[in-house]
Motif scaffolding. Structure first.
Motif, PDB file in Angstrom:
ATOM      1  N   LEU A  38       0.842  -1.200   0.000  1.00  0.00           N
ATOM      2  CA  LEU A  38       0.000   0.000   0.000  1.00  0.00           C
ATOM      3  C   LEU A  38       0.881   1.255   0.000  1.00  0.00           C
ATOM      4  CD1 LEU A  38      -2.792  -1.138   2.485  1.00  0.00           C
ATOM      5  CD2 LEU A  38      -2.909  -0.975  -0.002  1.00  0.00           C
ATOM      6  N   ILE A  39       1.983   1.207   0.746  1.00  0.00           N
ATOM      7  CA  ILE A  39       2.902   2.347   0.761  1.00  0.00           C
ATOM      8  C   ILE A  39       3.449   2.596  -0.642  1.00  0.00           C
ATOM      9  CG2 ILE A  39       5.194   3.085   1.540  1.00  0.00           C
ATOM     10  CD1 ILE A  39       4.592   1.710   4.213  1.00  0.00           C
ATOM     11  N   ARG A  40       3.893   1.512  -1.296  1.00  0.00           N
ATOM     12  CA  ARG A  40       4.494   1.688  -2.618  1.00  0.00           C
ATOM     13  C   ARG A  40       3.452   2.136  -3.646  1.00  0.00           C
ATOM     14  NH1 ARG A  40       9.006   3.632  -2.547  1.00  0.00           N
ATOM     15  NH2 ARG A  40       8.180   4.179  -4.567  1.00  0.00           N
ATOM     16  N   ILE A  41       2.215   1.675  -3.511  1.00  0.00           N
ATOM     17  CA  ILE A  41       1.187   2.114  -4.463  1.00  0.00           C
ATOM     18  C   ILE A  41       0.928   3.612  -4.282  1.00  0.00           C
ATOM     19  CG2 ILE A  41      -1.243   1.887  -5.120  1.00  0.00           C
ATOM     20  CD1 ILE A  41      -1.003  -1.093  -4.359  1.00  0.00           C
ATOM     21  N   GLN A  42       0.903   4.055  -3.035  1.00  0.00           N
ATOM     22  CA  GLN A  42       0.716   5.484  -2.788  1.00  0.00           C
ATOM     23  C   GLN A  42       1.824   6.305  -3.461  1.00  0.00           C
ATOM     24  OE1 GLN A  42      -1.364   7.624  -1.628  1.00  0.00           O
ATOM     25  NE2 GLN A  42      -0.032   9.401  -1.345  1.00  0.00           N
ATOM     26  N   LEU A  43       3.034   5.751  -3.523  1.00  0.00           N
ATOM     27  CA  LEU A  43       4.166   6.512  -4.053  1.00  0.00           C
ATOM     28  C   LEU A  43       4.434   6.213  -5.527  1.00  0.00           C
ATOM     29  CD1 LEU A  43       6.605   6.282  -1.021  1.00  0.00           C
ATOM     30  CD2 LEU A  43       5.239   8.242  -1.739  1.00  0.00           C
ATOM     31  N   ILE A  44       3.461   5.613  -6.202  1.00  0.00           N
ATOM     32  CA  ILE A  44       3.711   5.254  -7.609  1.00  0.00           C
ATOM     33  C   ILE A  44       3.793   6.500  -8.491  1.00  0.00           C
ATOM     34  CG2 ILE A  44       1.297   4.983  -8.326  1.00  0.00           C
ATOM     35  CD1 ILE A  44       2.188   2.390  -9.765  1.00  0.00           C
ATOM     36  N   PHE A  63       5.222  12.963  -2.821  1.00  0.00           N
ATOM     37  CA  PHE A  63       6.342  13.759  -3.316  1.00  0.00           C
ATOM     38  C   PHE A  63       5.823  14.685  -4.399  1.00  0.00           C
ATOM     39  CE2 PHE A  63       7.074  11.421  -7.271  1.00  0.00           C
ATOM     40  CZ  PHE A  63       6.501  10.189  -6.988  1.00  0.00           C
ATOM     41  N   GLN A  64       6.506  15.817  -4.572  1.00  0.00           N
ATOM     42  CA  GLN A  64       6.017  16.850  -5.478  1.00  0.00           C
ATOM     43  C   GLN A  64       6.381  16.517  -6.918  1.00  0.00           C
ATOM     44  OE1 GLN A  64       4.050  19.264  -4.283  1.00  0.00           O
ATOM     45  NE2 GLN A  64       4.309  18.205  -2.331  1.00  0.00           N
ATOM     46  N   PRO A  65       5.515  16.896  -7.866  1.00  0.00           N
ATOM     47  CA  PRO A  65       5.858  16.682  -9.279  1.00  0.00           C
ATOM     48  C   PRO A  65       6.989  17.613  -9.704  1.00  0.00           C
ATOM     49  CG  PRO A  65       3.772  17.862  -9.059  1.00  0.00           C
ATOM     50  CD  PRO A  65       4.194  17.484  -7.678  1.00  0.00           C
ATOM     51  N   ASP A  66       7.636  17.277 -10.784  1.00  0.00           N
ATOM     52  CA  ASP A  66       8.671  18.119 -11.400  1.00  0.00           C
ATOM     53  C   ASP A  66       9.860  18.381 -10.484  1.00  0.00           C
ATOM     54  OD1 ASP A  66       6.990  18.361 -13.612  1.00  0.00           O
ATOM     55  OD2 ASP A  66       5.902  19.993 -12.634  1.00  0.00           O
ATOM     56  N   GLN A  67      10.160  17.444  -9.604  1.00  0.00           N
ATOM     57  CA  GLN A  67      11.391  17.594  -8.823  1.00  0.00           C
ATOM     58  C   GLN A  67      12.326  16.422  -9.108  1.00  0.00           C
ATOM     59  OE1 GLN A  67      10.332  18.404  -4.716  1.00  0.00           O
ATOM     60  NE2 GLN A  67       9.698  20.478  -5.236  1.00  0.00           N
ATOM     61  N   GLY A  68      12.101  15.752 -10.211  1.00  0.00           N
ATOM     62  CA  GLY A  68      13.013  14.695 -10.640  1.00  0.00           C
ATOM     63  C   GLY A  68      12.876  13.393  -9.878  1.00  0.00           C
ATOM     64  N   LEU A  69      11.746  13.206  -9.175  1.00  0.00           N
ATOM     65  CA  LEU A  69      11.613  12.012  -8.340  1.00  0.00           C
ATOM     66  C   LEU A  69      10.641  10.982  -8.918  1.00  0.00           C
ATOM     67  CD1 LEU A  69      11.350  13.943  -4.941  1.00  0.00           C
ATOM     68  CD2 LEU A  69      13.382  12.906  -5.919  1.00  0.00           C
ATOM     69  N   GLU A  70      10.050  11.272 -10.075  1.00  0.00           N
ATOM     70  CA  GLU A  70       8.984  10.409 -10.586  1.00  0.00           C
ATOM     71  C   GLU A  70       9.478   9.025 -10.982  1.00  0.00           C
ATOM     72  OE1 GLU A  70       9.260  13.573 -11.438  1.00  0.00           O
ATOM     73  OE2 GLU A  70       7.309  14.544 -11.589  1.00  0.00           O
ATOM     74  N   ILE A  71      10.516   8.979 -11.844  1.00  0.00           N
ATOM     75  CA  ILE A  71      10.933   7.691 -12.412  1.00  0.00           C
ATOM     76  C   ILE A  71      11.402   6.755 -11.307  1.00  0.00           C
ATOM     77  CG2 ILE A  71      12.524   6.552 -13.990  1.00  0.00           C
ATOM     78  CD1 ILE A  71      12.618   9.163 -15.580  1.00  0.00           C
ATOM     79  N   GLY A  72      12.207   7.291 -10.416  1.00  0.00           N
ATOM     80  CA  GLY A  72      12.729   6.463  -9.322  1.00  0.00           C
ATOM     81  C   GLY A  72      11.620   5.817  -8.529  1.00  0.00           C
ATOM     82  N   ASN A  73      10.624   6.573  -8.178  1.00  0.00           N
ATOM     83  CA  ASN A  73       9.531   6.020  -7.389  1.00  0.00           C
ATOM     84  C   ASN A  73       8.717   4.995  -8.167  1.00  0.00           C
ATOM     85  OD1 ASN A  73       9.261   7.081  -4.596  1.00  0.00           O
ATOM     86  ND2 ASN A  73       9.479   9.035  -5.658  1.00  0.00           N
ATOM     87  N   LEU A  74       8.525   5.250  -9.442  1.00  0.00           N
ATOM     88  CA  LEU A  74       7.763   4.309 -10.272  1.00  0.00           C
ATOM     89  C   LEU A  74       8.497   2.966 -10.345  1.00  0.00           C
ATOM     90  CD1 LEU A  74       5.409   3.740 -12.185  1.00  0.00           C
ATOM     91  CD2 LEU A  74       6.822   4.601 -14.042  1.00  0.00           C
ATOM     92  N   VAL A  75       9.792   3.031 -10.627  1.00  0.00           N
ATOM     93  CA  VAL A  75      10.592   1.806 -10.729  1.00  0.00           C
ATOM     94  C   VAL A  75      10.531   1.041  -9.409  1.00  0.00           C
ATOM     95  CG1 VAL A  75      12.951   0.941 -10.924  1.00  0.00           C
ATOM     96  CG2 VAL A  75      12.140   2.700 -12.489  1.00  0.00           C
ATOM     97  N   SER A  76      10.655   1.782  -8.335  1.00  0.00           N
ATOM     98  CA  SER A  76      10.647   1.169  -7.011  1.00  0.00           C
ATOM     99  C   SER A  76       9.335   0.419  -6.768  1.00  0.00           C
ATOM    100  CB  SER A  76      10.847   2.266  -5.961  1.00  0.00           C
ATOM    101  OG  SER A  76      11.086   1.713  -4.721  1.00  0.00           O
ATOM    102  N   THR A  77       8.225   1.031  -7.131  1.00  0.00           N
ATOM    103  CA  THR A  77       6.926   0.384  -6.930  1.00  0.00           C
ATOM    104  C   THR A  77       6.794  -0.872  -7.783  1.00  0.00           C
ATOM    105  OG1 THR A  77       5.930   2.499  -6.390  1.00  0.00           O
ATOM    106  CG2 THR A  77       4.437   0.727  -7.033  1.00  0.00           C
ATOM    107  N   LEU A  78       7.281  -0.801  -9.040  1.00  0.00           N
ATOM    108  CA  LEU A  78       7.216  -1.987  -9.903  1.00  0.00           C
ATOM    109  C   LEU A  78       8.004  -3.128  -9.270  1.00  0.00           C
ATOM    110  CD1 LEU A  78       7.522  -0.374 -13.440  1.00  0.00           C
ATOM    111  CD2 LEU A  78       5.469  -1.131 -12.224  1.00  0.00           C
ATOM    112  N   GLY A  79       9.168  -2.805  -8.734  1.00  0.00           N
ATOM    113  CA  GLY A  79       9.976  -3.831  -8.077  1.00  0.00           C
ATOM    114  C   GLY A  79       9.234  -4.478  -6.938  1.00  0.00           C
ATOM    115  N   ALA A  80       8.499  -3.666  -6.177  1.00  0.00           N
ATOM    116  CA  ALA A  80       7.772  -4.201  -5.029  1.00  0.00           C
ATOM    117  C   ALA A  80       6.758  -5.254  -5.475  1.00  0.00           C
ATOM    118  CB  ALA A  80       7.077  -3.066  -4.284  1.00  0.00           C
ATOM    119  N   PHE A  81       6.138  -5.028  -6.640  1.00  0.00           N
ATOM    120  CA  PHE A  81       5.182  -6.027  -7.131  1.00  0.00           C
ATOM    121  C   PHE A  81       5.884  -7.345  -7.444  1.00  0.00           C
ATOM    122  CE2 PHE A  81       2.295  -2.453  -7.666  1.00  0.00           C
ATOM    123  CZ  PHE A  81       1.115  -3.039  -7.244  1.00  0.00           C
ATOM    124  N   LEU A  82       7.084  -7.258  -8.001  1.00  0.00           N
ATOM    125  CA  LEU A  82       7.828  -8.487  -8.278  1.00  0.00           C
ATOM    126  C   LEU A  82       8.116  -9.247  -6.982  1.00  0.00           C
ATOM    127  CD1 LEU A  82      10.472  -7.606 -11.020  1.00  0.00           C
ATOM    128  CD2 LEU A  82       8.561  -9.201 -11.160  1.00  0.00           C
TER     129      LEU A  82
END
Lengths: 619, 360, 209
Positions: free
Chosen positions: A48-54, A451-470
């Protein structure tokens, strides 16, 4: 499991047997079921934490619920999943590895489990009673002392009760390992898992009381009007930080050391070689345990302790890298020249080495106090401790459960499915957490709901969430494997891995008295010695004789239940003083149970020589 | 299988390296693109530790892959019993001593830099001119008191470039942590007596993002602030303007004038000061019109401000404004018209000629 | 363990150390020492907390005005003596002389009770005469928590020893209950040692300022 037993006696007799058991092997299974359940709960919280941060600015869960999730994820995983699962391994393996018939205090072993269990249930009751604790697993005051509602009260009472269980367990294993070893099992012949369990037990003994005190102070502040952490009344919240980390840092070694021991045993077994540098390994384990108490303030570099304290704790922390490095190299050189069989336990172990090494690198980087002013409380730290706790502890638990599964249940987890579970978990793990190092350095603090948009944090968080599903997929495959294996129920021999230590010299699962005759140990890797230089069987150290066994008891359950009830009383007496009745009632149940235990003679019983010859207990 | 694993590990490492070392994040936020003394010093230390770790990592991984490939059990060799080696004194000594040396190499600069960053007293000859700011963290905003200058403000911290600005950090409620990754590290702000100190030293002008790094409640992740580094001349100008602000000037437009009345009647003024005054319940609004962002997180425009005034709980859960006056959670909600007027009033509060845009 | 262990031991018989004659006894002996190790950390944490907060008395009386040494000195003497009497009890246990052991344990209990009574009186005075309460300041919280934890240990120890004495009054000494008496006396010594530290750190150092 105990299917054979249950069939003989019916479901309720089987249940009653587990509620009252004092057999370390059954208690191991109880720890496995409860710890496994809490592991899944903590895993769902993580998802749930990782989905929130997707994605940035996500509204999947509310801020309040998010804080409850992150608090309960940490608390559950550390106290209610990792600790009991480690106790699973210690309970199943330590008495068998030293050639004992049970632990030193079977009654206390049961009490330790039920205290942990009721503490964990109490903590999780908060979800249904107005909200879970929301001040982080570290529960820093004054955020925790001023948190509205009863969430943090549940944290305090739940951990206090389960912490008492852990402390009891620690003392039990200490005495077991010191007093109950079979003839010839000298300290320097003990398997590394037993050695590391010994060191871990010492750490539990000296670390948990600091938490006990911290929790008492917090309980007094929140429930009885004390002022320990309230600056306006002269209190000082930094006391909590110290007490928590004096406990909290050794705690991470409590978690990882037994698995270091386990990895040593596994690598040795599946490389067909004795452990390289055995005495150095023992020494490194003891040294890590010792240094573990000297470094707590590295969690507090930004608290403002000053450059002198920060420097001292920085150097002490870096020093831990030396014995840890010794271990890594000894593992590598145990495999060097060996004949490596890539079984599932070995696969997890082999994956552990680079994963934990990366975690260690993060640890050394964090130890540099000045640099920690950037890392502290960011995703860099989140990445680091998941690298050591998942890469070390969770990999180890998967390895250990697969390794000792036959010893616990007499069946073997499917190897193919085991590998199928491993790969998604392994890749998911690195995908989730490696990137988080960078997220932290790029400016993302930990415990961030959004986390705020346009601060360069989007891709990292997305990748992290995908990993959590694996990782979740890997866990599910492991569970399916457990179910299929249990349904099939194919029995295996006492030594399915062609292993080296004593626990493999007896049937799987062992009879309830473990050893018909106490074995004589003639060297390190006792069974291996007999395989190479004897007839492959342990030589008995005593003639066949009557075996004394302890009685089952329902008292541990009642004692823990009493504290569980009292816990509610203490929490709710703030709202209405008539709840104090519940506290008194609960304490009365506990004290009365203790009284009954002291007053009644509990002499146990004997299994007679004649019955042993007929093969009693080997189901 | 092991070759598989090796390749994908390398692939994983490479892809993340490409993704991140190339970008290194937002230059206004990232610790990987230092723009100030503290961040710079720490970046050097970080790189030193990375180099050491990569060196160790290469050695470990080389042995690791060699062992896994070379010593796998061969087919038809299941009965092979390897030599049972006890250990090797020389090797064991080697991997004890070399790490110790590497750690000493890291420990010396660590201690140096820890002391250097803790040097938060200005030199004797500069004591007169040194700027000291008392920073207070509160749920979920920041207050700044420029000592000896009669300037107090909130949220946007103006500092001059090219010199160390000294901060004294405390908190008003729970622990917060003051972090400006691209300029300096972080330091906790403690409630009570445990005051902390650090310094900011920005090399170049710019608007730098700051974040709260210590878990402090529901809106912990929304407690953003800005550090606005301007040239020393611009800074002096800004301080002068702030000192001389006329707190009771009459706004130009009709709507803003009515907004000013509402600001008093709706009791906003009980929690928010305009003009230099100590940390109150809510942020100081003297230069509200110049804020880079509203509430730390919304773009500074009228639409967002009205949203913030009417639905504060949705913007920043757990903030102290919720339910205090006529917002959605109150009995008599603020009408659109009233919110619009107050917004007009607040947005025209621009007492200084120096604006965030000047920080280039 | 077996019925053998319930056989009453009489003076003049062996073994000389009945508390360690069985494996259960040995385990109990070792386990209890470890438990006391944990208790040491517990009290060390409480002492640390007290030292950090002892000057945070706000408007209340500071330690040097609050404490009177006479009463505390008497309490100290009583508890020290009770430690000595429990040594006598264990001495008689080693000689397998059950009646004398019970007698000295009984005296230990009486001394412990009077200590507890005086402590309650002391707290009562602080609360009602000096306004020094658990909630009045951080100093108050820390003081009552530290000294109160010790007091609770004394109370628990008394309950424990009395239960042991009553339970075994008719059974006499045997290999089953000897370790129980022994660890109870260990516990009592531990409580005594903690009190010596409390006397020094809280009262003496508090008086000196």
């Amino acid at each position: 499991m105990s299917t054979a037993y249950a069939q003989k006696n019916g479901f309720f007799a089987g249940l009653w047997d587990y509620l009252t058991t004092v057999d370390h092997k059954k208690i191991a299974i109880l720890y496995l079921i409860a710890g496994g359940f809490f592991f899944l709960v903590g895993g769902i919280e993580a998802m749930l934490i990782r989905i929130q941060l997707i994605q940035p600015d996500n509204e999947f869960v509310s801020a309040g619920l998010y804080n409850q999730l992150l608090t309960m994820h940490g608390t559950t995983m550390i106290f209610l999943a990792a600790m009991p699962l480690i106790f699973t391994l210690m309970n199943i393996a330590v008495p068998l590895q030293i050639g004992a018939r049970d632990v030193a205090f079977p009654f206390l072993n049961s009490l330790g489990f039920w205290l942990f269990f009721f503490g964990g249930v109490l903590l999780n009751c908060s979800w249904f009673m107005g909200g879970a604790p929301d001040a982080g697993w570290t529960a820093y005051a004054p955020l925790s002392t001023t948190s509205p509602g009863h969430g943090v009260d549940f944290y305090v009472m739940g951990l206090q009760i389960s912490g008492a269980g852990t402390l009891i367990g620690g003392i039990n294993f200490l005495v077991t390992i010191i007093n109950m070893r079979a003839p010839g099992m000298t300290y320097m012949r003990m398997p590394l898992f037993t050695w590391s369990s010994l060191v871990t037990s010492v750490l539990i003994l000296f670390a948990f009381p600091a938490l006990t005190v911290g929790l008492f102070l917090m309980m007094f502040d929140r429930l009885f009007g004390a002022n320990f952490f309230d600056p306006s009344m002269g209190g000082n919240h930094v006391i909590w930080e110290h007490l928590f980390w004096i406990f909290g840092h050794p705690e991470v070694y409590i978690l990882v050391l037994p698995l270091f021991g386990l990895f040593s045993d596994i690598i040795s077994t599946f490389s067909k070689k004795r452990l390289f540098g055995y005495s150095a390994m023992v020494f490194a384990t003891v040294l890590i345990g010792f240094l573990g108490f000297m470094v707590w303030a590295h969690h507090m570099f930004t608290t403002g302790l000053g450059p002198v304290a920060n420097s001292i704790f920085a150097i002490a922390t870096m020093a831990i890298a030396v014995p840890t490095g010794i271990k890594i190299f000894n593992w590598l050189f145990t495999m060097w020249g060996g004949s490596i069989r890539m079984t599932v336990p070995m696969l997890w172990t082999v994956a552990f080495i680079p994963s934990f090494t990366l975690g260690g690198f993060g640890g050394v980087m964090l130890a540099a106090a000045a640099a920690d002013y950037q890392y502290h409380d960011t995703y860099f730290v989140v990445a680091h401790f998941h690298y050591v706790i998942v890469g070390g502890v969770v990999f180890g638990l998967f390895a250990g459960l697969t390794y000792w599964w036959p010893k616990m249940f007499g069946t073997m987890l499917n190897e193919k499915m085991g590998k199928l579970a491993f790969w998604p978990f392994f890749f998911g793990f690195h995908l989730t957490f490696f990137i988080q190092h960078f997220l932290g350095l790029m400016g993302m603090p930990r415990r961030y709901w959004k986390f705020q948009p346009d601060q360069g944090l989007e891709i990292g968080n997305l990748v992290s969430t995908l990993g959590a599903f694996l990782m979740a997929i890997g866990t599910i495959i492991f569970l399916i494997n457990v179910v299929i294996t249990t349904i099939k129920g194919e029995k295996v021999s006492g030594d399915p891995w062609d292993a080296r230590t004593l626990e493999w010299s007896i049937p799987s699962p062992p009879p309830f008295y473990n050893f018909t005759q106490t074995p004589l140990v003639r060297g390190l890797d006792a069974l291996w010695v007999e395989k190479r230089h004897g007839n492959g069987k342990m030589t008995p150290a005593e003639p066949l004789g009557d075996i004394h066994m302890p009685n089952n008891s329902f008292i541990p359950f009642m004692m823990s239940l009493g504290l569980f009830i009292a816990g509610f009383g203490f929490i709710y007496q703030v709202d209405n003083s008539s709840y104090l009745i519940l506290a008194v009632l609960g304490m009365a149940i506990t004290l009365l149970s203790m009284f009954v235990r002291s007053v009644k003679d509990d002499l146990g019983y004997h299994i007679h020589k004649e019955d042993l010859e007929k093969g009693a207990g080997s189901e | 299988m092991k070759g598989w694993m090796g390749k994908s590990r390398i692939l994983l490492l490479l892809s993340s390296l490409m993704l991140f070392l190339a970008g290194c994040g937002d230059p206004q936020l990232s610790a990987l693109q230092p723009k100030g003394e503290g961040a710079d010093v720490i970046y050097d230390l970080m790189m030193l530790s990375v180099i050491i770790m990569v060196f160790v990592g290469v050695v470990v991984m080389a042995i690791y892959f060699f062992v896994l490939i070379r010593f796998r059990q061969k087919k038809d060799h299941e009965d092979y019993i390897p030599k049972q080696v006890e250990g090797n004194k020389f090797l064991e000594l080697l991997w004890t001593v070399v790490p110790i040396i590497l750690l000493v190499v890291l420990a010396v600069p660590t201690v140096q830099k820890t002391f250097m960053l803790a040097d938060t007293t200005p030199a004797e000859d500069k004591k007169e001119d040194a700027i000291t700011i008392e920073v207070t963290g509160k749920q979920y905003w920041w207050h700044y008191n420029y000592k000896g200058q009669e300037v107090q403000t909130s949220q946007d911290l103006y500092i001059p470039t090219g010199e160390r600005v000294y901060l004294k950090l405390t908190a008003g409620d729970v622990i917060h942590s003051f972090w400006v990754p691209s300029v300096a590290g972080k330091m906790d702000t403690n409630p009570g007596k445990n005051e902390n100190e650090m310094f900011l030293h920005a090399y170049e002008e710019g608007v730098y993002y700051g974040k709260c790094a210590e878990f402090c409640g529901p809106s912990h992740s929304l407690m953003d602030f800005k550090v606005i580094a301007v040239s020393p001349e611009e800074f002096d100008q800004w301080a002068e303007d702030m000192k001389n602000v006329n707190t009771d000037s009459t706004p130009e437009t009709q709507s803003a004038q009515e907004g000013k009345e509402l600001f008093k009647n709706k009791n906003c003024i009980a929690c928010h000061a305009i003009g230099s005054s100590p940390a109150a319940v809510g942020p100081n609004l003297t230069a509200f019109g110049d804020r880079v962002q509203i509430a730390g997180i919304l773009d500074n425009n009228k639409e967002n401000l009205i949203e913030w005034l009417q639905h504060p709980e949705e913007v920043k859960p757990g903030n102290k404004m919720t339910g205090k006056y006529g917002n959605t959670e109150a009995e008599v909600p603020l009408t659109d018209e009233e919110a619009s007027k107050i917004a007009d009033y607040l947005l025209q509060l621009q007492p200084s000629e120096i604006k965030p845009e000047d920080a280039q | 363990m077996s019925a053998e262990e319930l056989k009453q031991l009489k003076p003049g018989q062996s073994p000389h150390e009945p508390e360690k004659a069985t494996l259960e006894g040995k385990n109990k002996f070792l386990g209890f020492w470890f438990f006391l190790g944990g208790e040491t950390v517990l009290f060390a944490s409480l002492f640390g907390t007290y030292l950090a907060l002892k000057d945070s008395n706000l408007d209340g009386k500071p330690a040097e005005e609050l404490f009177g040494l006479e009463l505390v000195f008497i309490m100290t003497m009583i508890l020290l003596t009770s430690s000595l009497t429990s040594v006598y009890a264990i001495y008689h246990m080693k000689n397998l002389d059950f009646q004398k052991m019970q007698l000295w344990m009984g005296i230990t209990v009486l001394l412990g009770l009077s200590f507890l009574g005086l402590e309650i009186f002391e707290f009562y005075e602080y609360v009602h005469h000096d306004g020094h309460t658990f909630t009045s300041s951080a100093f108050g919280s820390a003081f009552y928590t530290l000294v109160g934890f010790h007091g609770a240990h004394v109370a628990f120890g008394l309950l424990w020893i009395v239960t042991l004495m009553v339970r075994n009054a008719r059974r006499g000494l045997n290999l089953y209950n000897a370790p129980k008496y022994y660890v109870a006396s260990l516990y009592w010594h531990f409580i005594d040692v903690v009190w010596v530290f409390i006397f020094t750190v809280v009262y003496l150092m508090g008086k000196v300022g």
